[in-house]
Design a protein around this motif. Structure first.
Motif, PDB file in Angstrom:
ATOM      1  N   GLU A  23       0.828  -1.213   0.000  1.00  0.00           N
ATOM      2  CA  GLU A  23       0.000   0.000   0.000  1.00  0.00           C
ATOM      3  C   GLU A  23       0.858   1.258   0.000  1.00  0.00           C
ATOM      4  OE1 GLU A  23      -3.202   0.062  -0.644  1.00  0.00           O
ATOM      5  OE2 GLU A  23      -2.908  -2.104  -0.886  1.00  0.00           O
ATOM      6  N   LEU A  24       1.951   1.231   0.761  1.00  0.00           N
ATOM      7  CA  LEU A  24       2.854   2.386   0.755  1.00  0.00           C
ATOM      8  C   LEU A  24       3.501   2.544  -0.617  1.00  0.00           C
ATOM      9  CD1 LEU A  24       4.391   4.701   2.016  1.00  0.00           C
ATOM     10  CD2 LEU A  24       6.038   3.050   2.942  1.00  0.00           C
ATOM     11  N   LEU A  25       3.885   1.441  -1.244  1.00  0.00           N
ATOM     12  CA  LEU A  25       4.475   1.516  -2.583  1.00  0.00           C
ATOM     13  C   LEU A  25       3.484   2.131  -3.563  1.00  0.00           C
ATOM     14  CD1 LEU A  25       6.616   0.914  -4.713  1.00  0.00           C
ATOM     15  CD2 LEU A  25       5.733  -1.429  -4.839  1.00  0.00           C
ATOM     16  N   LYS A  26       2.245   1.694  -3.521  1.00  0.00           N
ATOM     17  CA  LYS A  26       1.243   2.223  -4.457  1.00  0.00           C
ATOM     18  C   LYS A  26       0.969   3.704  -4.191  1.00  0.00           C
ATOM     19  CE  LYS A  26      -1.085  -2.175  -5.382  1.00  0.00           C
ATOM     20  NZ  LYS A  26      -2.347  -2.958  -5.224  1.00  0.00           N
ATOM     21  N   THR A  27       0.953   4.091  -2.931  1.00  0.00           N
ATOM     22  CA  THR A  27       0.758   5.513  -2.603  1.00  0.00           C
ATOM     23  C   THR A  27       1.932   6.344  -3.111  1.00  0.00           C
ATOM     24  OG1 THR A  27      -0.516   4.929  -0.629  1.00  0.00           O
ATOM     25  CG2 THR A  27       0.390   7.154  -0.734  1.00  0.00           C
ATOM     26  N   HIS A 235      13.766   8.681   9.817  1.00  0.00           N
ATOM     27  CA  HIS A 235      12.361   8.767  10.231  1.00  0.00           C
ATOM     28  C   HIS A 235      11.439   8.105   9.202  1.00  0.00           C
ATOM     29  CE1 HIS A 235      14.412  12.387  11.993  1.00  0.00           C
ATOM     30  NE2 HIS A 235      13.922  11.814  13.084  1.00  0.00           N
ATOM     31  N   PRO A 236      11.532   6.791   9.011  1.00  0.00           N
ATOM     32  CA  PRO A 236      10.681   6.130   8.019  1.00  0.00           C
ATOM     33  C   PRO A 236       9.200   6.189   8.350  1.00  0.00           C
ATOM     34  CG  PRO A 236      11.829   4.511   9.373  1.00  0.00           C
ATOM     35  CD  PRO A 236      12.418   5.833   9.711  1.00  0.00           C
ATOM     36  N   ASN A 237       8.861   6.301   9.613  1.00  0.00           N
ATOM     37  CA  ASN A 237       7.452   6.382   9.997  1.00  0.00           C
ATOM     38  C   ASN A 237       6.894   7.786   9.764  1.00  0.00           C
ATOM     39  OD1 ASN A 237       7.677   3.720  10.896  1.00  0.00           O
ATOM     40  ND2 ASN A 237       8.229   4.359  12.962  1.00  0.00           N
ATOM     41  N   ARG A 238       7.704   8.777  10.076  1.00  0.00           N
ATOM     42  CA  ARG A 238       7.261  10.168   9.958  1.00  0.00           C
ATOM     43  C   ARG A 238       7.317  10.661   8.519  1.00  0.00           C
ATOM     44  NH1 ARG A 238      10.963  14.218  12.994  1.00  0.00           N
ATOM     45  NH2 ARG A 238      10.785  12.544  14.552  1.00  0.00           N
ATOM     46  N   VAL A 239       8.320  10.219   7.759  1.00  0.00           N
ATOM     47  CA  VAL A 239       8.499  10.689   6.376  1.00  0.00           C
ATOM     48  C   VAL A 239       8.612   9.467   5.452  1.00  0.00           C
ATOM     49  CG1 VAL A 239       9.783  12.248   4.863  1.00  0.00           C
ATOM     50  CG2 VAL A 239       9.826  12.615   7.344  1.00  0.00           C
ATOM     51  N   PRO A 240       7.492   8.795   5.208  1.00  0.00           N
ATOM     52  CA  PRO A 240       7.546   7.583   4.389  1.00  0.00           C
ATOM     53  C   PRO A 240       7.665   7.841   2.889  1.00  0.00           C
ATOM     54  CG  PRO A 240       5.297   8.003   5.062  1.00  0.00           C
ATOM     55  CD  PRO A 240       6.144   9.019   5.757  1.00  0.00           C
ATOM     56  N   LEU A 263      11.782  15.228 -20.864  1.00  0.00           N
ATOM     57  CA  LEU A 263      12.735  15.127 -19.758  1.00  0.00           C
ATOM     58  C   LEU A 263      12.500  13.803 -19.037  1.00  0.00           C
ATOM     59  CD1 LEU A 263      14.976  16.491 -18.119  1.00  0.00           C
ATOM     60  CD2 LEU A 263      13.211  17.510 -16.685  1.00  0.00           C
ATOM     61  N   HIS A 264      13.549  12.985 -18.953  1.00  0.00           N
ATOM     62  CA  HIS A 264      13.432  11.649 -18.379  1.00  0.00           C
ATOM     63  C   HIS A 264      14.126  11.579 -17.022  1.00  0.00           C
ATOM     64  CE1 HIS A 264      12.009   9.604 -22.158  1.00  0.00           C
ATOM     65  NE2 HIS A 264      12.401  10.774 -22.616  1.00  0.00           N
ATOM     66  N   PHE A 265      13.498  10.849 -16.105  1.00  0.00           N
ATOM     67  CA  PHE A 265      14.031  10.630 -14.768  1.00  0.00           C
ATOM     68  C   PHE A 265      14.190   9.129 -14.543  1.00  0.00           C
ATOM     69  CE2 PHE A 265      11.545  14.485 -14.793  1.00  0.00           C
ATOM     70  CZ  PHE A 265      12.319  15.403 -14.096  1.00  0.00           C
ATOM     71  N   GLU A 266      15.132   8.770 -13.667  1.00  0.00           N
ATOM     72  CA  GLU A 266      15.383   7.365 -13.355  1.00  0.00           C
ATOM     73  C   GLU A 266      15.436   7.191 -11.835  1.00  0.00           C
ATOM     74  OE1 GLU A 266      18.114   6.573 -17.355  1.00  0.00           O
ATOM     75  OE2 GLU A 266      19.071   6.909 -15.418  1.00  0.00           O
ATOM     76  N   LEU A 267      14.274   7.126 -11.230  1.00  0.00           N
ATOM     77  CA  LEU A 267      14.170   7.047  -9.774  1.00  0.00           C
ATOM     78  C   LEU A 267      14.179   5.590  -9.316  1.00  0.00           C
ATOM     79  CD1 LEU A 267      11.398   9.742  -9.318  1.00  0.00           C
ATOM     80  CD2 LEU A 267      13.794   9.963  -8.637  1.00  0.00           C
ATOM     81  N   GLY A 268      14.962   5.294  -8.301  1.00  0.00           N
ATOM     82  CA  GLY A 268      15.022   3.940  -7.773  1.00  0.00           C
ATOM     83  C   GLY A 268      14.740   3.902  -6.290  1.00  0.00           C
ATOM     84  N   ARG A 269      15.740   4.315  -5.503  1.00  0.00           N
ATOM     85  CA  ARG A 269      15.616   4.324  -4.045  1.00  0.00           C
ATOM     86  C   ARG A 269      14.361   5.055  -3.585  1.00  0.00           C
ATOM     87  NH1 ARG A 269      20.150   4.580  -0.636  1.00  0.00           N
ATOM     88  NH2 ARG A 269      21.338   5.220  -2.474  1.00  0.00           N
ATOM     89  N   ALA A 270      14.102   6.214  -4.182  1.00  0.00           N
ATOM     90  CA  ALA A 270      12.968   7.028  -3.735  1.00  0.00           C
ATOM     91  C   ALA A 270      11.631   6.325  -3.948  1.00  0.00           C
ATOM     92  CB  ALA A 270      12.975   8.371  -4.473  1.00  0.00           C
ATOM     93  N   VAL A 271      11.594   5.372  -4.872  1.00  0.00           N
ATOM     94  CA  VAL A 271      10.351   4.657  -5.162  1.00  0.00           C
ATOM     95  C   VAL A 271      10.106   3.536  -4.152  1.00  0.00           C
ATOM     96  CG1 VAL A 271       9.086   3.328  -6.902  1.00  0.00           C
ATOM     97  CG2 VAL A 271      10.634   5.157  -7.627  1.00  0.00           C
ATOM     98  N   VAL A 272      11.147   2.761  -3.851  1.00  0.00           N
ATOM     99  CA  VAL A 272      10.916   1.492  -3.137  1.00  0.00           C
ATOM    100  C   VAL A 272      11.541   1.377  -1.753  1.00  0.00           C
ATOM    101  CG1 VAL A 272      10.595   0.167  -5.259  1.00  0.00           C
ATOM    102  CG2 VAL A 272      12.908   0.432  -4.317  1.00  0.00           C
ATOM    103  N   ALA A 273      12.455   2.265  -1.386  1.00  0.00           N
ATOM    104  CA  ALA A 273      13.211   2.046  -0.146  1.00  0.00           C
ATOM    105  C   ALA A 273      12.322   1.948   1.083  1.00  0.00           C
ATOM    106  CB  ALA A 273      14.257   3.140   0.042  1.00  0.00           C
ATOM    107  N   GLN A 274      11.397   2.895   1.222  1.00  0.00           N
ATOM    108  CA  GLN A 274      10.626   2.945   2.469  1.00  0.00           C
ATOM    109  C   GLN A 274       9.574   1.843   2.580  1.00  0.00           C
ATOM    110  OE1 GLN A 274      11.948   4.501   4.648  1.00  0.00           O
ATOM    111  NE2 GLN A 274      11.836   6.730   4.620  1.00  0.00           N
ATOM    112  N   CYS A 275       9.232   1.196   1.494  1.00  0.00           N
ATOM    113  CA  CYS A 275       8.190   0.168   1.579  1.00  0.00           C
ATOM    114  C   CYS A 275       8.746  -1.169   2.042  1.00  0.00           C
ATOM    115  CB  CYS A 275       7.472   0.010   0.237  1.00  0.00           C
ATOM    116  SG  CYS A 275       8.337  -0.984  -0.994  1.00  0.00           S
ATOM    117  N   GLY A 276      10.068  -1.312   2.123  1.00  0.00           N
ATOM    118  CA  GLY A 276      10.654  -2.597   2.452  1.00  0.00           C
ATOM    119  C   GLY A 276      11.341  -2.628   3.801  1.00  0.00           C
ATOM    120  N   SER A 277      11.193  -3.736   4.521  1.00  0.00           N
ATOM    121  CA  SER A 277      11.885  -3.948   5.797  1.00  0.00           C
ATOM    122  C   SER A 277      12.493  -5.352   5.788  1.00  0.00           C
ATOM    123  CB  SER A 277      10.926  -3.832   6.986  1.00  0.00           C
ATOM    124  OG  SER A 277      10.368  -2.540   7.082  1.00  0.00           O
ATOM    125  N   LEU A 278      13.673  -5.464   6.377  1.00  0.00           N
ATOM    126  CA  LEU A 278      14.274  -6.775   6.581  1.00  0.00           C
ATOM    127  C   LEU A 278      13.864  -7.259   7.966  1.00  0.00           C
ATOM    128  CD1 LEU A 278      16.166  -9.098   5.778  1.00  0.00           C
ATOM    129  CD2 LEU A 278      18.082  -7.742   6.707  1.00  0.00           C
TER     130      LEU A 278
END
Length: 385
Positions: A23-27, A235-240, A263-278
């Motif tokens: 859900e966070l990824l889709k948002t 602050h992954p909870n405060r700034v997801p 104009l093309h962008f190549e976003l990686g970390r900003a898209v998926v980092a906060q949605c994942g936890s180990l």
């Protein structure tokens, strides 16, 4: 925040594993599309190197993003996930022949070329197939970024890109070759960038280069500024979700596009980092001579960023509400660098407690390895468990 994790289901799974908040990824993807769509000609690609989990790729493809690939394997994964070939770009300083041939066979949108020898090989391979490869030249803008030295890519000392002084000669060389078509310029200055001033500096450099090309009557269809936008690891909870508005607005205000340019962008970390936890399980609490260790079953084989970049990840004890105690959180690998965090406060931990190492959706599962003959971690979403 602990309530958002399905802890009872976690108890049934073999640790360590990655858990993705779909859900966070889709948002996040909705915010990206909403902000980018405010600006004409903005096209967003997802940097597959951040996370190539098939479930994650499918969700990103369904959101309409393109794919930025840096290997033949990533091209294959993107095609398998359903990304249209006309939305796939391929960068990388060392493209092998089979990877170039794969891109040609799939008729991908563009090769981001990093040297004249590479350009010549692409032309040669395209000629054998009777095709014309679309190419953009990755230029090294010699722009520094306020980030870790190991993830800067836009300085003259870095291995990436073509020196700006060679731009005109490379474009002239391309015009002589029959099986490549010059369509754009590509830039990327680094990763985990939070200072918009770094992106402004890139805009200024691109503006100067465009003026130079205008004088030569060289038409550039596409400008690709890479990615690099960082996240808030503290602050992954405060700034997801990162500040995509400020990011896209910076380029809209500072970069002077020519009529018809995209104009093309190549976003990686900003898209998926906060949605994942180990998710890892505590094996032992060890009282050392000067500190206390929480020894967990995940190691740098599962998440290498702290060992590789001295990266910070917030760690939470999901199964304890006891008072805080101070620990070094370490893994089982036979290396002294197998440390996730030093002297951090956690709710008192005991054997069997589940810990979440947060903000691990980017460069986590994708960089996992089998050192010490360890099994690779599985990746799950809420639909899987």
């Amino acid at each position: 925040m602990k309530g958002t994790f399905p802890i009872e289901k976690f108890e049934q799974l073999k640790t360590p594993f990655y858990y993705y908040d779909v859900e966070l990824l889709k948002t996040t993807l909705k915010v990206i599309n909403d902000e980018a769509s405010k600006h004409e000609g903005f096209c967003v690609h997802y940097a597959v190197k951040a996370n190539a989990n098939p479930k994650i790729l499918r969700i990103i493809r369904e959101a309409g993003l393109g794919a930025d690939c840096v290997s033949g394997g990533e091209i294959e994964a993107s095609v398998k996930a359903g990304f249209p070939a006309q939305k796939i770009v391929y960068a990388g300083v060392g493209k092998s022949d089979w990877e170039i041939n794969l891109g040609l066979d799939k008729d991908i949108f563009c090769f981001n070329v990093e040297s004249i020898p590479e350009l010549e090989v692409i032309n040669e391979l395209a000629e054998k197939k009777g095709k014309v490869a679309r190419v953009a030249f990755r230029l090294n803008p010699n722009v520094g970024a306020h980030t870790h030295a190991n993830i800067t890519t836009g300085l003259a000392e870095n291995k990436f890109g073509i020196a700006m002084r060679d731009m005109e000669s490379v474009i002239a060389e391309a015009s002589k070759l029959k099986n490549v078509k010059f369509v754009g310029l590509h830039f990327h200055i680094g990763s985990q960038i939070l200072d918009m001033g770094d992106f402004e500096a890139l805009c200024n450099r691109v503006n100067d280069l465009q003026k130079q090309l205008d004088r030569l009557h060289v038409k550039v269809e596409h400008i690709n500024v890479g990615g690099g936008l960082g996240i808030d690891y503290q602050h992954p909870n405060r700034v997801p979700i990162p500040d995509f508005k400020a990011y896209f607005d910076t380029y809209a205000k500072k970069l002077k596009l020519r009529p018809g340019q995209t104009l093309h962008f190549e976003l990686g970390r900003a898209v998926v980092a906060q949605c994942g936890s180990l998710i890892t399980r505590t094996l032992y609490i060890k009282e050392g001579a000067v500190k206390k260790f929480a020894i967990v079953d995940a190691g740098f084989t599962d998440l290498i960023r702290p060992a590789l970049y001295q990266a910070y990840h917030k760690i939470e004890n999901l199964t304890s509400d006891d008072p805080l105690e101070t620990y070094d959180v370490v893994g089982p690998i036979c290396e002294s660098t197998d440390v996730f965090a030093k002297q951090i406060d956690l709710n008192k931990a005991k054997r069997g407690d589940l810990l979440a190492i947060r903000s691990a959706g980017a460069y986590g599962e994708i960089m996992a390895m089998g050192y010490n003959c360890r099994q690779l971690p599985q990746g799950y979403t809420c639909d899987d468990i």
